[in-house]
Design a protein around this motif. Structure first.
Motif, PDB file in Angstrom:
ATOM      1  N   PRO A 115      10.083   3.422   4.682  1.00  0.00           N
ATOM      2  CA  PRO A 115       9.320   2.883   3.545  1.00  0.00           C
ATOM      3  C   PRO A 115       8.737   3.972   2.655  1.00  0.00           C
ATOM      4  O   PRO A 115       8.518   3.759   1.463  1.00  0.00           O
ATOM      5  CB  PRO A 115       8.217   2.052   4.214  1.00  0.00           C
ATOM      6  CG  PRO A 115       8.170   2.477   5.635  1.00  0.00           C
ATOM      7  CD  PRO A 115       9.545   2.954   5.966  1.00  0.00           C
ATOM      8  N   TYR A 116       8.490   5.144   3.213  1.00  0.00           N
ATOM      9  CA  TYR A 116       8.005   6.286   2.429  1.00  0.00           C
ATOM     10  C   TYR A 116       8.959   6.605   1.285  1.00  0.00           C
ATOM     11  O   TYR A 116       8.533   6.973   0.174  1.00  0.00           O
ATOM     12  CB  TYR A 116       7.837   7.481   3.366  1.00  0.00           C
ATOM     13  CG  TYR A 116       7.655   8.835   2.719  1.00  0.00           C
ATOM     14  CD1 TYR A 116       6.596   9.084   1.855  1.00  0.00           C
ATOM     15  CD2 TYR A 116       8.539   9.880   3.009  1.00  0.00           C
ATOM     16  CE1 TYR A 116       6.430  10.342   1.284  1.00  0.00           C
ATOM     17  CE2 TYR A 116       8.367  11.133   2.451  1.00  0.00           C
ATOM     18  CZ  TYR A 116       7.318  11.361   1.584  1.00  0.00           C
ATOM     19  OH  TYR A 116       7.157  12.610   1.024  1.00  0.00           O
ATOM     20  N   ARG A 117      10.253   6.448   1.518  1.00  0.00           N
ATOM     21  CA  ARG A 117      11.258   6.761   0.501  1.00  0.00           C
ATOM     22  C   ARG A 117      11.469   5.609  -0.479  1.00  0.00           C
ATOM     23  O   ARG A 117      11.383   5.782  -1.691  1.00  0.00           O
ATOM     24  CB  ARG A 117      12.590   7.127   1.170  1.00  0.00           C
ATOM     25  CG  ARG A 117      12.581   8.500   1.827  1.00  0.00           C
ATOM     26  CD  ARG A 117      13.868   8.745   2.610  1.00  0.00           C
ATOM     27  NE  ARG A 117      13.968  10.155   2.973  1.00  0.00           N
ATOM     28  CZ  ARG A 117      14.881  10.988   2.488  1.00  0.00           C
ATOM     29  NH1 ARG A 117      15.765  10.566   1.625  1.00  0.00           N
ATOM     30  NH2 ARG A 117      14.902  12.245   2.869  1.00  0.00           N
ATOM     31  N   SER A 118      11.760   4.421   0.046  1.00  0.00           N
ATOM     32  CA  SER A 118      12.062   3.294  -0.848  1.00  0.00           C
ATOM     33  C   SER A 118      10.868   2.923  -1.720  1.00  0.00           C
ATOM     34  O   SER A 118      11.023   2.565  -2.891  1.00  0.00           O
ATOM     35  CB  SER A 118      12.526   2.084  -0.036  1.00  0.00           C
ATOM     36  OG  SER A 118      11.564   1.701   0.930  1.00  0.00           O
ATOM     37  N   SER A 119       9.656   3.045  -1.177  1.00  0.00           N
ATOM     38  CA  SER A 119       8.463   2.695  -1.957  1.00  0.00           C
ATOM     39  C   SER A 119       8.266   3.611  -3.152  1.00  0.00           C
ATOM     40  O   SER A 119       7.683   3.215  -4.167  1.00  0.00           O
ATOM     41  CB  SER A 119       7.214   2.727  -1.064  1.00  0.00           C
ATOM     42  OG  SER A 119       7.007   4.011  -0.497  1.00  0.00           O
ATOM     43  N   ALA A 120       8.773   4.858  -3.064  1.00  0.00           N
ATOM     44  CA  ALA A 120       8.630   5.797  -4.178  1.00  0.00           C
ATOM     45  C   ALA A 120       9.401   5.316  -5.404  1.00  0.00           C
ATOM     46  O   ALA A 120       8.931   5.456  -6.545  1.00  0.00           O
ATOM     47  CB  ALA A 120       9.129   7.185  -3.754  1.00  0.00           C
ATOM     48  N   PRO A 147       4.830  14.488  -7.946  1.00  0.00           N
ATOM     49  CA  PRO A 147       3.796  15.164  -7.154  1.00  0.00           C
ATOM     50  C   PRO A 147       4.392  15.817  -5.909  1.00  0.00           C
ATOM     51  O   PRO A 147       5.489  15.456  -5.463  1.00  0.00           O
ATOM     52  CB  PRO A 147       2.834  14.031  -6.767  1.00  0.00           C
ATOM     53  CG  PRO A 147       3.319  12.803  -7.466  1.00  0.00           C
ATOM     54  CD  PRO A 147       4.731  13.031  -7.854  1.00  0.00           C
ATOM     55  N   LEU A 148       3.657  16.740  -5.332  1.00  0.00           N
ATOM     56  CA  LEU A 148       4.120  17.458  -4.146  1.00  0.00           C
ATOM     57  C   LEU A 148       4.550  16.515  -3.020  1.00  0.00           C
ATOM     58  O   LEU A 148       5.604  16.733  -2.403  1.00  0.00           O
ATOM     59  CB  LEU A 148       3.029  18.418  -3.652  1.00  0.00           C
ATOM     60  CG  LEU A 148       3.392  19.266  -2.432  1.00  0.00           C
ATOM     61  CD1 LEU A 148       4.552  20.211  -2.757  1.00  0.00           C
ATOM     62  CD2 LEU A 148       2.177  20.045  -1.934  1.00  0.00           C
ATOM     63  N   PRO A 149       3.784  15.433  -2.701  1.00  0.00           N
ATOM     64  CA  PRO A 149       4.187  14.579  -1.566  1.00  0.00           C
ATOM     65  C   PRO A 149       5.263  13.549  -1.886  1.00  0.00           C
ATOM     66  O   PRO A 149       5.521  12.658  -1.075  1.00  0.00           O
ATOM     67  CB  PRO A 149       2.873  13.897  -1.179  1.00  0.00           C
ATOM     68  CG  PRO A 149       2.083  13.837  -2.440  1.00  0.00           C
ATOM     69  CD  PRO A 149       2.434  15.083  -3.198  1.00  0.00           C
ATOM     70  N   PHE A 150       5.924  13.665  -3.038  1.00  0.00           N
ATOM     71  CA  PHE A 150       7.036  12.763  -3.359  1.00  0.00           C
ATOM     72  C   PHE A 150       8.196  13.084  -2.409  1.00  0.00           C
ATOM     73  O   PHE A 150       8.465  14.238  -2.111  1.00  0.00           O
ATOM     74  CB  PHE A 150       7.465  12.965  -4.809  1.00  0.00           C
ATOM     75  CG  PHE A 150       8.358  11.884  -5.349  1.00  0.00           C
ATOM     76  CD1 PHE A 150       7.822  10.725  -5.876  1.00  0.00           C
ATOM     77  CD2 PHE A 150       9.735  12.026  -5.329  1.00  0.00           C
ATOM     78  CE1 PHE A 150       8.643   9.731  -6.395  1.00  0.00           C
ATOM     79  CE2 PHE A 150      10.570  11.037  -5.825  1.00  0.00           C
ATOM     80  CZ  PHE A 150      10.010   9.879  -6.359  1.00  0.00           C
ATOM     81  N   PRO A 151       8.907  12.068  -1.914  1.00  0.00           N
ATOM     82  CA  PRO A 151       9.976  12.318  -0.929  1.00  0.00           C
ATOM     83  C   PRO A 151      11.146  13.102  -1.520  1.00  0.00           C
ATOM     84  O   PRO A 151      11.411  13.045  -2.724  1.00  0.00           O
ATOM     85  CB  PRO A 151      10.406  10.913  -0.502  1.00  0.00           C
ATOM     86  CG  PRO A 151       9.985  10.025  -1.630  1.00  0.00           C
ATOM     87  CD  PRO A 151       8.736  10.628  -2.188  1.00  0.00           C
ATOM     88  N   SER A 152      11.849  13.811  -0.679  1.00  0.00           N
ATOM     89  CA  SER A 152      13.010  14.615  -1.094  1.00  0.00           C
ATOM     90  C   SER A 152      14.233  13.709  -1.183  1.00  0.00           C
ATOM     91  O   SER A 152      15.034  13.611  -0.248  1.00  0.00           O
ATOM     92  CB  SER A 152      13.250  15.751  -0.085  1.00  0.00           C
ATOM     93  OG  SER A 152      12.149  16.618  -0.057  1.00  0.00           O
ATOM     94  N   ASN A 193       0.818  -1.215   0.000  1.00  0.00           N
ATOM     95  CA  ASN A 193       0.000   0.000   0.000  1.00  0.00           C
ATOM     96  C   ASN A 193       0.849   1.262   0.000  1.00  0.00           C
ATOM     97  O   ASN A 193       0.415   2.294  -0.530  1.00  0.00           O
ATOM     98  CB  ASN A 193      -0.964  -0.023   1.187  1.00  0.00           C
ATOM     99  CG  ASN A 193      -2.167  -0.911   0.919  1.00  0.00           C
ATOM    100  OD1 ASN A 193      -2.988  -0.619   0.067  1.00  0.00           O
ATOM    101  ND2 ASN A 193      -2.265  -2.026   1.654  1.00  0.00           N
ATOM    102  N   PHE A 194       2.046   1.213   0.567  1.00  0.00           N
ATOM    103  CA  PHE A 194       2.966   2.349   0.440  1.00  0.00           C
ATOM    104  C   PHE A 194       3.319   2.573  -1.034  1.00  0.00           C
ATOM    105  O   PHE A 194       3.268   3.705  -1.539  1.00  0.00           O
ATOM    106  CB  PHE A 194       4.241   2.096   1.248  1.00  0.00           C
ATOM    107  CG  PHE A 194       4.230   2.708   2.619  1.00  0.00           C
ATOM    108  CD1 PHE A 194       4.844   3.928   2.855  1.00  0.00           C
ATOM    109  CD2 PHE A 194       3.612   2.063   3.678  1.00  0.00           C
ATOM    110  CE1 PHE A 194       4.839   4.498   4.121  1.00  0.00           C
ATOM    111  CE2 PHE A 194       3.593   2.620   4.948  1.00  0.00           C
ATOM    112  CZ  PHE A 194       4.204   3.843   5.175  1.00  0.00           C
ATOM    113  N   ILE A 195       3.680   1.494  -1.729  1.00  0.00           N
ATOM    114  CA  ILE A 195       3.993   1.599  -3.158  1.00  0.00           C
ATOM    115  C   ILE A 195       2.767   2.079  -3.919  1.00  0.00           C
ATOM    116  O   ILE A 195       2.844   2.966  -4.774  1.00  0.00           O
ATOM    117  CB  ILE A 195       4.483   0.237  -3.697  1.00  0.00           C
ATOM    118  CG1 ILE A 195       5.830  -0.127  -3.079  1.00  0.00           C
ATOM    119  CG2 ILE A 195       4.597   0.271  -5.226  1.00  0.00           C
ATOM    120  CD1 ILE A 195       6.333  -1.509  -3.438  1.00  0.00           C
TER     121      ILE A 195
END
Length: 564
Positions: free
Chosen positions: A310-315, A454-459, A14-16
């Motif tokens: 996971p917020y980063r790797s899933s991106a 998109p805006l919520p994509f990780p930095s 679901n993160f992905i």
């Protein structure tokens, strides 16, 4: 219509998926924005493949993902399981509790506070309907908070979902720390009418399709959700015999850390073998995704991941998923097979036949990605591609390999996208100039539309990545080493599916561990598999199926097995 239904089972899946749907939502917004780059307004992608049109009881038109998400109870954070568009209300108890007159044990959690990003989405909605005046929330504050505050996949989701899309497993809460092996999830699907409820939701989406081309199924297979998915897939195979299933098994880097004890190591290895054997039995194409670490890989050349988040790797995995599946929704022009914006559309079944039906009957694919894709494709494309599939042989020489590649938004100059023909010529040149063994066959699909950020994509972008994802000759002077969506607006991406002998280590380790730890007399894990409900004959059947997979790619294995 060539619809695809998407299923996401488990937390990391679901993160992905959240990132994936953010990409789609961004594409929809850019396509309808008269001030956006023409490359997005003329993308030639049929979003109806992934989305469904609907209407609320108040007569408001909706356009939502054709999605079924399955996860723990309480995993939706501040989002309601009814989504945000349909507010008909729902009972706090399940239907099954209405006929129960005994004591009821109620578990409640405190409502999650919305982060700045979700607050900004709420402000946009109330302003649209004219209820309130918007509170000013700066984009830089939103981007800054996400990296620190994301705990669940809804924390950064910008999509609206249909009430049938979000299913929480009753009785399984997010604090279930022991939901970490196949055995613990083995009966979850069949208990308490969960399986019937999940299948009813899938039926809702499938039966409204005119001509469904396939099911895209993501499962976090590092623990008990693997068993939930296997039982669900078995039902799908019985109910929808002619619908091909593309299965992605996904894992976080953190889930692959070394076990703390030898007993846990044995359990993990048996879980991997049984999970793969069961899941692969009910799909047409199986693609494992999830490296033990992204940091330090070729993918980290211009990106910073932070494997613990996971917020980063899933991106990164979502970007590869988006790019590799673009051909399923390309819209070729009516006058010819290709258009000036896209080339070589295909459906799910065509991909399956391409990768599994030419010579060797191998149904376990490798997924590679280059993000950002290089400007000079002919020089560095093949060396820049990073396998996102674990346990594969690097630089494998395989004359029988089959590949299907898709390139999005390739750049000719720092601010100009290459034409379709220029991309084709560059890729042809890359294979001609390569010193590696050429694949038996390589399919190439091209879209001039890049991956929107998109805006919520990780930095995660380094200071050599430019506004359009181009690699700069000198670093950008910035307060931070890593930048996000305010600095990088789009990315060229290359993704490649491979059917290759490079997957043999993945297959052989699972076959060997099942035999050594679960089947042999006196095996160290015999008590483990017995506690999971598997008998010796069932394990031997799994081992036989794994043996056939290995022998498809390695005929020598079949010869040596016969001589033993």
């Amino acid at each position: 219509m060539r619809e695809i239904v998407t299923i996401q089972v488990g937390d990391f899946a679901n993160f992905i998926g959240s990132h994936f749907w953010n990409f789609q939502d961004e594409l929809l917004g850019l396509a309808s924005d008269p001030e956006s780059d023409p490359i997005f307004r003329n993308q030639n992608l049929d979003m109806d493949v992934l989305y469904r049109s609907g209407e609320t009881q108040q007569g408001v038109s909706t356009y939502t993902p054709r999605l079924l998400s399955v996860n723990f109870k309480g995993s939706l954070g501040s989002m309601s399981s009814r989504g945000t568009l349909y507010n008909e209300g729902s009972s706090s108890r399940s239907d099954s509790s209405k006929t129960w007159f005994g004591d009821v044990d109620t578990q409640r959690s405190e409502p999650r506070k919305k982060n700045l990003f979700l607050q900004s989405l709420y402000e946009e909605e109330v302003v649209k309907v004219g209820k309130e005046k918007a509170t000013e929330i700066e984009d830089k504050d939103i981007v800054g908070c996400l990296d620190e505050e994301v705990e669940c996949w809804t924390d950064f989701s910008k999509s609206h979902y249909h009430p049938q899309s979000l299913y929480e497993l009753s009785g399984l809460w997010t604090d279930s720390q022991d939901f970490n092996n196949y055995g613990i999830g083995k009966d979850v699907f069949s208990e308490a009418s969960r399986g019937e409820e999940i299948c009813d939701r899938l039926r809702f989406f499938v039966e409204e399709c005119d001509h469904i081309q396939g099911i895209k199924f993501l499962v976090d297979d590092s623990g008990g959700f693997s068993a939930v998915a296997a039982d669900f897939l078995e039902t799908i195979a019985d109910d929808y015999t002619n619908i091909p299933v593309l299965l992605y098994s996904v894992r976080t880097p953190m889930s692959q850390m070394s076990a703390s004890s030898s007993k846990k190591t044995v359990s993990n290895k048996l879980h991997d073998a049984i999970s793969f054997s069961r899941l692969s039995s009910f799909c047409k194409l199986f693609t494992p995704i999830g490296l033990p670490y992204l940091s330090g890989s070729k993918a980290s050349k211009f990106l910073n991941f932070g494997d613990e988040k996971p917020y980063r790797s899933s991106a990164v995995y979502a970007a590869a998923l988006h790019s590799s599946t673009i051909p399923f929704r390309m819209q070729p022009s009516s006058s010819s097979s290709d258009s000036s914006e896209v080339s070589n559309a295909m459906d799910v079944n065509t991909l399956v036949q391409l990768l599994t039906g030419r010579g060797r009957q191998n149904m376990v694919a490798i997924l590679d990605s280059a993000m950002p894709a290089p400007k000079q494709l002919e020089k560095t494309l093949l060396t820049d591609l990073q396998s996102l599939t674990p346990e594969v042989t690097e630089d494998e020489e395989d004359e029988q390999a089959i590949e299907s590649m898709c390139i999005l938004g390739a750049l000719r100059t720092e601010d100009k996208e290459a034409s379709v023909s220029e991309v084709k010529n560059a890729v042809d040149a890359a294979y001609e100039q390569s010193k590696k063994t050429k694949p038996l066959f390589c399919n190439l699909s091209v879209s001039r539309c890049p991956l929107p950020v998109p805006l919520p994509f990780p930095s995660i972008f380094g200071n050599l990545v430019g506004r359009k994802g181009e690699i700069l000759s000198s670093p950008v002077v910035s307060e931070s080493l890593y930048r996000g969506s305010l600095d990088v607006h789009s990315l060229p991406v290359a993704a490649r599916w491979r059917s290759s002998t490079a997957i043999l280590p993945f297959l052989e380790s699972r076959m060997g561990n099942l035999e050594r730890l679960g089947i042999q007399w006196g095996a160290m894990g015999s008590d483990v598999v017995r506690s999971w409900g598997f008998g010796r004959e069932e394990l031997q059947e799994m081992r036989e199926n794994l043996s056939k997979m290995v022998s498809e790619l390695s005929p020598q294995f079949l010869i040596s097995s016969d001589s033993d």
